[in-house]
Design a protein around this motif. Structure first.
Motif, PDB file in Angstrom:
ATOM      1  N   ARG A 382       0.821  -1.209   0.000  1.00  0.00           N
ATOM      2  CA  ARG A 382       0.000   0.000   0.000  1.00  0.00           C
ATOM      3  C   ARG A 382       0.859   1.265   0.000  1.00  0.00           C
ATOM      4  O   ARG A 382       2.092   1.213  -0.038  1.00  0.00           O
ATOM      5  CB  ARG A 382      -0.924   0.008   1.229  1.00  0.00           C
ATOM      6  N   ILE A 383       0.161   2.405   0.059  1.00  0.00           N
ATOM      7  CA  ILE A 383       0.812   3.718   0.152  1.00  0.00           C
ATOM      8  C   ILE A 383       0.792   4.143   1.609  1.00  0.00           C
ATOM      9  O   ILE A 383      -0.256   4.141   2.260  1.00  0.00           O
ATOM     10  CB  ILE A 383       0.068   4.763  -0.701  1.00  0.00           C
ATOM     11  N   THR A 384       1.953   4.482   2.144  1.00  0.00           N
ATOM     12  CA  THR A 384       2.023   4.905   3.551  1.00  0.00           C
ATOM     13  C   THR A 384       2.384   6.385   3.637  1.00  0.00           C
ATOM     14  O   THR A 384       3.008   6.959   2.745  1.00  0.00           O
ATOM     15  CB  THR A 384       3.086   4.091   4.309  1.00  0.00           C
ATOM     16  N   ASP A 385       1.983   6.978   4.740  1.00  0.00           N
ATOM     17  CA  ASP A 385       2.360   8.371   5.086  1.00  0.00           C
ATOM     18  C   ASP A 385       1.783   9.413   4.143  1.00  0.00           C
ATOM     19  O   ASP A 385       2.255  10.556   4.118  1.00  0.00           O
ATOM     20  CB  ASP A 385       3.886   8.525   5.153  1.00  0.00           C
ATOM     21  N   LEU A 386       0.808   9.023   3.344  1.00  0.00           N
ATOM     22  CA  LEU A 386       0.054   9.993   2.544  1.00  0.00           C
ATOM     23  C   LEU A 386      -1.418   9.734   2.784  1.00  0.00           C
ATOM     24  O   LEU A 386      -1.869   8.587   2.663  1.00  0.00           O
ATOM     25  CB  LEU A 386       0.371   9.849   1.047  1.00  0.00           C
ATOM     26  N   VAL A 391      -3.420  11.588  -1.961  1.00  0.00           N
ATOM     27  CA  VAL A 391      -3.135  10.614  -3.013  1.00  0.00           C
ATOM     28  C   VAL A 391      -4.070  10.834  -4.204  1.00  0.00           C
ATOM     29  O   VAL A 391      -3.633  10.836  -5.371  1.00  0.00           O
ATOM     30  CB  VAL A 391      -3.282   9.178  -2.465  1.00  0.00           C
ATOM     31  N   LYS A 392      -5.339  11.027  -3.939  1.00  0.00           N
ATOM     32  CA  LYS A 392      -6.311  11.187  -5.028  1.00  0.00           C
ATOM     33  C   LYS A 392      -6.036  12.467  -5.830  1.00  0.00           C
ATOM     34  O   LYS A 392      -6.194  12.482  -7.056  1.00  0.00           O
ATOM     35  CB  LYS A 392      -7.732  11.228  -4.451  1.00  0.00           C
ATOM     36  N   ASN A 398      -1.905  13.462 -12.365  1.00  0.00           N
ATOM     37  CA  ASN A 398      -0.996  12.508 -13.046  1.00  0.00           C
ATOM     38  C   ASN A 398       0.414  12.524 -12.457  1.00  0.00           C
ATOM     39  O   ASN A 398       1.392  12.237 -13.158  1.00  0.00           O
ATOM     40  CB  ASN A 398      -0.930  12.786 -14.548  1.00  0.00           C
ATOM     41  N   ASN A 399       0.511  12.828 -11.184  1.00  0.00           N
ATOM     42  CA  ASN A 399       1.814  12.874 -10.517  1.00  0.00           C
ATOM     43  C   ASN A 399       2.053  11.548  -9.789  1.00  0.00           C
ATOM     44  O   ASN A 399       2.138  11.478  -8.566  1.00  0.00           O
ATOM     45  CB  ASN A 399       1.855  14.046  -9.533  1.00  0.00           C
ATOM     46  N   PHE A 400       2.161  10.487 -10.584  1.00  0.00           N
ATOM     47  CA  PHE A 400       2.334   9.159  -9.997  1.00  0.00           C
ATOM     48  C   PHE A 400       3.683   9.020  -9.294  1.00  0.00           C
ATOM     49  O   PHE A 400       3.819   8.297  -8.305  1.00  0.00           O
ATOM     50  CB  PHE A 400       2.219   8.073 -11.068  1.00  0.00           C
ATOM     51  N   GLU A 401       4.688   9.707  -9.832  1.00  0.00           N
ATOM     52  CA  GLU A 401       6.044   9.568  -9.296  1.00  0.00           C
ATOM     53  C   GLU A 401       6.106   9.961  -7.823  1.00  0.00           C
ATOM     54  O   GLU A 401       6.773   9.303  -7.019  1.00  0.00           O
ATOM     55  CB  GLU A 401       7.002  10.433 -10.120  1.00  0.00           C
ATOM     56  N   LYS A 402       5.388  11.005  -7.466  1.00  0.00           N
ATOM     57  CA  LYS A 402       5.385  11.479  -6.077  1.00  0.00           C
ATOM     58  C   LYS A 402       4.734  10.439  -5.166  1.00  0.00           C
ATOM     59  O   LYS A 402       5.224  10.177  -4.053  1.00  0.00           O
ATOM     60  CB  LYS A 402       4.627  12.811  -5.984  1.00  0.00           C
ATOM     61  N   ILE A 403       3.640   9.830  -5.634  1.00  0.00           N
ATOM     62  CA  ILE A 403       2.964   8.811  -4.817  1.00  0.00           C
ATOM     63  C   ILE A 403       3.862   7.594  -4.643  1.00  0.00           C
ATOM     64  O   ILE A 403       3.949   7.016  -3.555  1.00  0.00           O
ATOM     65  CB  ILE A 403       1.627   8.386  -5.472  1.00  0.00           C
ATOM     66  N   GLU A 405       6.892   7.303  -4.349  1.00  0.00           N
ATOM     67  CA  GLU A 405       7.937   7.447  -3.340  1.00  0.00           C
ATOM     68  C   GLU A 405       7.508   6.825  -2.009  1.00  0.00           C
ATOM     69  O   GLU A 405       8.336   6.422  -1.203  1.00  0.00           O
ATOM     70  CB  GLU A 405       8.280   8.931  -3.133  1.00  0.00           C
ATOM     71  N   TRP A 406       6.186   6.764  -1.809  1.00  0.00           N
ATOM     72  CA  TRP A 406       5.633   6.232  -0.562  1.00  0.00           C
ATOM     73  C   TRP A 406       5.006   4.853  -0.757  1.00  0.00           C
ATOM     74  O   TRP A 406       4.291   4.367   0.114  1.00  0.00           O
ATOM     75  CB  TRP A 406       4.592   7.215   0.015  1.00  0.00           C
ATOM     76  N   ASP A 407       5.300   4.252  -1.890  1.00  0.00           N
ATOM     77  CA  ASP A 407       4.797   2.904  -2.170  1.00  0.00           C
ATOM     78  C   ASP A 407       5.621   1.889  -1.382  1.00  0.00           C
ATOM     79  O   ASP A 407       6.846   1.839  -1.501  1.00  0.00           O
ATOM     80  CB  ASP A 407       4.897   2.622  -3.674  1.00  0.00           C
ATOM     81  N   GLN A 408       4.936   1.090  -0.558  1.00  0.00           N
ATOM     82  CA  GLN A 408       5.648   0.142   0.299  1.00  0.00           C
ATOM     83  C   GLN A 408       6.515  -0.830  -0.498  1.00  0.00           C
ATOM     84  O   GLN A 408       7.638  -1.144  -0.097  1.00  0.00           O
ATOM     85  CB  GLN A 408       4.640  -0.663   1.136  1.00  0.00           C
ATOM     86  N   LEU A 409       5.991  -1.295  -1.624  1.00  0.00           N
ATOM     87  CA  LEU A 409       6.746  -2.287  -2.397  1.00  0.00           C
ATOM     88  C   LEU A 409       8.006  -1.668  -2.989  1.00  0.00           C
ATOM     89  O   LEU A 409       9.070  -2.291  -3.009  1.00  0.00           O
ATOM     90  CB  LEU A 409       5.857  -2.883  -3.493  1.00  0.00           C
TER      91      LEU A 409
END
Length: 854
Positions: A382-386, A391-392, A398-403, A405-409
């Motif tokens: 999942r996405i943590t700390d956001l 996130v939405k 379309n700023n997927f790159e920023k999200i 950064e907080w992707d657990q995987l």
């Protein structure tokens, strides 16, 4: 493949001057230590000389001479004898053929066919021809198939049983020589192979308990050219309790048929294999024109749910060889919930460590033992700390790159905590979870989950390039969106002419080497001390075997006299056999793991952490390796009768006293015991009762292994501190403790009686009343606790059916020491349902009249 085509493949195994004059399929070697599998018998003629060859094939019928291994060579000389037992008139009957040459005797079982007469006639023609020759043939041409000195071309050799436990004598036999040849050929692979591009489609979709009510071509048929291979994985195929508990579902056929109907229609596909575990399904298809180049298709499943075995989470895998490239596809569904990323990491490791592809006459392969690996699934990171709104908004921009950064995987992969060595392509599509089913709207439930890329595709291996990585949002029946990736994969293809030349060169090299030296190795450690070993805590030591000779060495750990295995059950040796070329080294991992089976024996003093391994060198000497350790006894693996009599933590009980108690456990009486039920069970139940009855997914969500080990230490030491770990870890520790007792709550000798009475509550009640006192106490105490847990089903999600199935497997454990007939899946389901039915009575009925009063 017809007879002539098969004969042509067999002929390719030999030189052009060595002509196959007759051959038989379906011959079995009758020997107590040989696996009774079909082999090929052929008569080969070289000038005026003839010999009988027995060949094993890894693929039946053999597609290439590389599938064939020579196991027995019998020259037809003046010592050769052929005897036939009861030649039958019935064409469906079996004929027994006894062949003898130079003191080597073999008996073959052969299905009677018209070709048998031709084969036997050719044998007798060879015998007759030899009898008329004044000087005996020398059979020099057979030397390359044996690797012997010219003075003794054909001598006795020991049959190497496929079980891998017999000694070789004097020199390496034919089967070992074949293994060395394969190793050399592998090293020279680049000299006789070329690569061919194949396209691979990988797709994954968590379908959230839905049927395929929409077309799938928008997911499966979107590429410019039809892919050569499809690997399609599903998760949450069926969320019903029936599927979770008994692994039964009609959805498998529904989704399989949907895939077949919607793959690219410009090509013809056939099924290689499909495999399912509860809600996880993996389907692998290949273009029909390539199916003849596929062999060794094997699948496996690993459950990583509660107690590390329930199949609601885990992985399913399919492996095969395409031309000369080994491929493996894995579909996994890892642990859920935002905070459980460590559990997901552990699930990944469990799938890697426990997946084993078993193939006849070969060492089992793991996932890592493949040229190319494709891993798909709902990995659940999942996405943590956001927060969800942030996130939405980033998605909208379309700023997927920023999200990401907080992707657990991404974070865990970067730190090599998971998928080390694997690659994932750039993510350029929206998160695939969580949506309101039937829409493209983000989750509108009270949980308001942050969108996340749960559904992912990774790969590992050389010569793989990703062509596309995308989601398919138009398919919206689930709360997940399907994902797919296509790859260009370079597959190694054998050039048969070049292979033949390299093969002959290798034969010549081995002939020269084998006449120079006997096998010689150096082992860096022959005494291995594991120190203190704890219950369920894996310990690993490594030894190195170095080939210090000039000859390739084949080694194997072999069983000792009167032993059934080469090592004790608590010891794992990987690899247990291998071929090492000159000046090369091989690392052997020795792993010690004390589980419920071995702990009971060590606690009772019938086993100890001591073993001697026999490392056998084919054609050389044996080397002895000693393995020792000190087991730190635990309440896990103790009998109930012993635990109720311990008034102190088990770590304070002398080893001798514990062994004495275990050996006298049948003499324990209730009025002399310290407790009515083991204090360890009470501690765990009481903690869940006070703190966890309302915990969602109680007894369904696994705990963390590290926390279970902390709970073990807490119980064994009698700590006054609070019990460590989450409620889920405490619940799993309770289940493991109950499963680890020397005997189950309901003794083995009563299991069949319980199953027969399972439909009748009064009969079940009578059985419980007659249980030994302590076991009755534990059974009723736990049933009372489970009834209390069911009072909070609105919060914890439990139901009587789930609990009765889970605890039925524990209360009515199968006897591991009893040899049981193999059960079909249906028979096992029937037995499991009866176990559940027995326990179910005590979860839904009042049995307060049975409760112990002490």
């Amino acid at each position: 493949m017809n007879y002539e085509e098969t004969k042509s493949v067999v002929q390719e195994k030999f030189l052009s001057s060595e002509r196959v004059t007759a051959f038989l399929c379906d011959a079995k070697v009758l020997h107590p230590e040989w696996v009774k599998k079909d082999r090929l018998l052929c008569i080969v003629e070289y000038g005026d000389e003839k010999a009988v060859f027995c060949l094993f094939t890894s693929s039946y019928p053999p597609k290439s001479f590389t599938d064939l291994s020579i196991e027995i060579v019998l020259p037809i000389d003046n010592t050769f004898k052929c005897e036939i037992d009861n030649k039958p008139s019935d064409p469906e009957a079996v004929l027994y053929l006894n062949l003898q040459s130079r003191n080597n005797k073999f008996k073959f079982e052969i299905q009677m066919t018209p070709r048998v007469d031709n084969f036997v006639d050719d044998l007798f023609r060879g015998i007759e021809a030899v009898s008329k020759v004044p000087t005996q043939p020398e059979f020099v041409w057979l030397k390359k198939y044996h690797g012997k000195d010219e003075d003794d071309i054909i001598t006795q050799f020991s049959v190497i049983p496929r079980s891998g436990v017999a000694h070789a004598q004097n020199s390496a036999p034919v089967a070992i020589r074949e293994s060395l040849i394969k190793r050399k050929m592998y090293d020279k692979e680049l000299e006789y192979t070329f690569t061919k591009k194949f396209t691979v489609f990988c797709g994954t979709w968590n379908v959230n308990d839905k049927s395929p009510v929409i077309p799938l071509e928008g997911w499966l048929s979107v590429d410019r050219e039809p892919p050569d291979i499809y690997a399609v994985g599903f998760q949450e195929l069926d969320l019903s309790k029936e599927t979770f508990l008994f692994d039964q579902t009609f959805r498998e056929d529904e989704w399989y048929n949907a895939v077949i109907n919607y793959v690219d229609r410009r090509a013809k596909y056939v099924k290689l294999e499909k495999v399912r575990l509860v809600g996880m399904l993996l389907i692998v298809l290949i273009k029909q024109k390539y199916i003849s180049h596929v062999r060794n298709v094997v699948c496996d499943t690993v459950g990583t749910g509660i107690m590390g075995k329930m199949g609601n989470k885990g992985g399913v895998s399919i492996r095969f060889d395409l031309h000369n490239t080994s491929m493996c596809f894995v579909n996994s569904h890892l642990a859920a919930h935002v905070e459980e990323y460590e559990r997901r990491n552990q699930d990944f490791r469990d799938i890697c460590n426990r997946t084993r592809f078993l193939q006849p006459n070969q060492q089992a392969k793991a996932i890592k033992d493949h040229d190319q690996i494709y891993w798909i699934g709902d990995l659940n990171y999942r996405i943590t700390d956001l927060d969800p709104n942030t996130v939405k908004q980033l998605i909208k921009d379309n700023n997927f790159e920023k999200i990401l950064e907080w992707d657990q995987l991404k974070q865990q992969h970067k730190n090599n905590n998971v998928f080390a060595g694997y690659t994932e392509g750039p993510i350029t599509f929206k998160p695939t979870y969580k949506y309101d089913p039937g829409t493209d709207n983000w989750d509108s439930s009270e949980k308001n989950r942050a969108p996340a890329w749960c559904d992912r595709i990774f790969w590992k291996g050389e010569a793989i390039s990703q062509l596309a990585y995308r989601s398919h949002p138009a398919l919206n029946i689930s709360d997940h969106k399907p994902v797919s990736a296509t790859f260009s994969s370079s597959i190694k293809v054998i050039d048969e002419e070049k292979y033949r030349k390299v093969y002959e060169d290798v034969i010549k090299q081995l002939d020269k080497l084998e006449n120079e030296l006997i096998p010689q190795v150096k082992v860096d450690l022959t005494e291995i001390d594991f120190g203190t070993v704890k219950y369920l805590e894996l310990q690993v030591r490594t030894i190195t075997i170095k080939n210090i000779g000039k000859l390739p060495v084949e080694f194997e750990f072999i069983k000792k006299l009167d032993e059934t295995s080469f090592c004790k059950e608590w010891l794992i040796v990987e690899p247990y056999k291998k071929c090492i070329c000159a000046d090369e080294s091989c690392e052997i991992q020795l792993k010690v793991l004390i589980n419920k089976t071995s702990a009971c024996k060590i606690n009772a003093g019938t086993d100890k952490l001591y073993d001697i391994l026999v490392l056998h060198l084919y054609g050389g000497k044996d080397i002895f390796i000693t393995v020792t350790g000190t087991y730190q006894r635990s309440c896990f693996g103790c009998s109930i009768e012993v635990l109720v009599n311990l008034n102190k933590p088990i770590k304070d009980v002398p080893v001798g006293k514990l062994i004495e108690l275990e050996n006298k456990r049948d003499q324990c009486v209730s009025n002399q015991s310290t407790y009515s039920i083991p204090k360890e069970i009470w501690f765990l139940v009481d903690h869940i009762y006070l703190h966890g009855l309302k915990e969602p997914n109680l007894f369904e969500q696994p705990g963390l292994h590290s926390e279970v080990l902390q709970i073990r230490d807490w119980l064994d030491s009698g700590s006054v501190d609070p019990i460590p770990g989450s409620i889920h870890s405490v619940a799993e520790a309770l289940l493991l403790l109950l499963e680890s007792t020397a005997d189950p709550i309901i003794p083995y000798n009563l299991q069949s009686i319980c199953l027969k009475a399972s439909a009748n509550y009064l009969q079940c009640k009578q059985i419980v009343m007659e249980l030994p006192e302590f076991r009755k106490n534990v059974f009723l105490y736990l049933c009372e606790f489970l009834q209390e847990a069911l009072q909070h089903s609105a919060e914890n999600g439990l139901d009587a059916k789930t609990l009765s199935t889970l605890f039925g497997e524990i209360f009515l454990r199968d006897n591991p020491n009893q040899i049981q007939e193999p059960q079909s899946r249906i028979n096992k389901q029937v037995i499991d349902k009866k176990k559940a039915q027995f326990v179910h009575h005590f979860l839904v009925n009042d049995h307060s009249d049975l409760i112990f009063t002490r």
